[in-house]
Scaffold this active site. Structure first.
Site, PDB file in Angstrom:
ATOM      1  N   GLU A 144       0.833  -1.190   0.000  1.00  0.00           N
ATOM      2  CA  GLU A 144       0.000   0.000   0.000  1.00  0.00           C
ATOM      3  C   GLU A 144       0.875   1.250   0.000  1.00  0.00           C
ATOM      4  OE1 GLU A 144      -3.285   0.551   0.060  1.00  0.00           O
ATOM      5  OE2 GLU A 144      -4.194  -1.407   0.504  1.00  0.00           O
ATOM      6  N   HIS A 182      -3.938  -3.171  -8.021  1.00  0.00           N
ATOM      7  CA  HIS A 182      -5.237  -3.592  -7.493  1.00  0.00           C
ATOM      8  C   HIS A 182      -6.327  -3.378  -8.544  1.00  0.00           C
ATOM      9  CE1 HIS A 182      -8.126  -3.548  -3.771  1.00  0.00           C
ATOM     10  NE2 HIS A 182      -8.186  -4.669  -4.463  1.00  0.00           N
ATOM     11  N   ASP A 192      -6.851   1.625  -8.142  1.00  0.00           N
ATOM     12  CA  ASP A 192      -5.532   1.908  -7.584  1.00  0.00           C
ATOM     13  C   ASP A 192      -4.472   0.929  -8.079  1.00  0.00           C
ATOM     14  OD1 ASP A 192      -7.200   0.164  -5.881  1.00  0.00           O
ATOM     15  OD2 ASP A 192      -5.500   0.059  -4.530  1.00  0.00           O
TER      16      ASP A 192
END
Length: 273
Positions: A144, A182, A192
């Protein structure tokens, strides 16, 4: 009293005070992490049991194989956090009610939080698909990037990402094609990392495939939907698949394939076959 005798207890007291005052905001959840990993380790050490069904012929003794290893990740999935700070994301990933997590969180300043052992299964991909793979959480590393989805990615953050990717590729022999986003694996739900993400720069370093500048002409019978499927996209929603492809490879968020898009897709199709 001899002053020298006071030195050690005073220093010890000060150290204890400093330790007590030091910021450890995740000590409680870190304790939960250690407890859970110990439970998993205990489970892994259990001897496999024979089937409980009495109709199955039972062997007189157990035979354990000598040829095995631990399962390793084969994909890296890159996300943006869609939150407004690294600290906010860390809190989200340490609340059990959210049921979401990632192996790594990389802040804008390049700080890397390695939140989960690479061999353990994070909950980052959700309902997703890439090719015939549907349980992507079980075979992937989730990374992330601290980014709300509407801003460029900081150079310090990207430098840290490249360092993490280099280690992951080396340690687990992850194929070049298996560094994806993603939005690629969940085109109907996610976008994303956003279209500003520099996939070309990553591909130049060996993390993801990219198209050639000099490309062959697209043949008359070219089927772009089939090509998207070959690359890996879920084409149940063709519009979503097209947008995901264009966001990744062309930094474009429109829904239609133009001649350049088709040329790029035809070129990529051959690389993924």
């Amino acid at each position: 009293m001899n002053q020298k005798r006071l030195v050690f207890p005073v220093v010890l007291f000060l150290l204890l005070v400093l330790d007590a005052c030091s910021p450890k905001p995740y000590s409680a959840t870190n304790k939960m992490y250690r407890k859970q990993t110990k439970a998993f380790a205990k489970q892994l050490m259990l001897q496999p049991e024979n089937p409980l069904n009495d109709t199955i012929l039972q062997p007189p003794y157990w035979v354990g194989t000598t040829n095995f290893g631990i399962r390793k990740p084969n994909f890296v999935i890159i996300h943006h956090t869609a939150q407004n700070s690294c600290e906010q994301t860390l809190k989200t990933f340490t609340l059990t009610r959210t049921a979401v997590s990632a192996h790594y969180v990389i802040c804008k300043d390049g700080t890397v939080h390695h939140m989960l052992n690479d061999y353990l299964r994070a909950q980052h991909a959700g309902v997703s698909r890439w090719g015939n793979l549907i349980d992507i959480n079980s075979s992937s590393i989730g990374i992330e990037l601290d980014n709300n989805g509407f801003e460029p990615f900081d150079s310090l953050q990207l430098n840290s990402l490249l360092s993490v990717l280099a280690r992951l590729k080396k340690d687990y022999n992850i194929p070049t094609a298996n560094f994806i986003g993603h939005g690629d694996i969940a085109p109907t739900r996610k976008n994303d990392p956003n279209f500003r993400f520099p996939w070309k720069k990553l591909a130049e370093k060996g993390f993801g495939l990219w198209f050639d500048e000099n490309r062959e002409s697209v043949p008359a019978g070219f089927n772009p939907i089939q090509a998207l499927r070959i690359v890996g996209y879920d084409v149940k929603d063709t519009t979503a698949a097209i947008r995901s492809f264009k966001r990744h490879f062309l930094q474009d968020t429109t829904r239609q394939l133009n001649d350049i898009d088709r040329s790029v897709l035809y070129n990529l199709q051959k690389k993924y076959m």
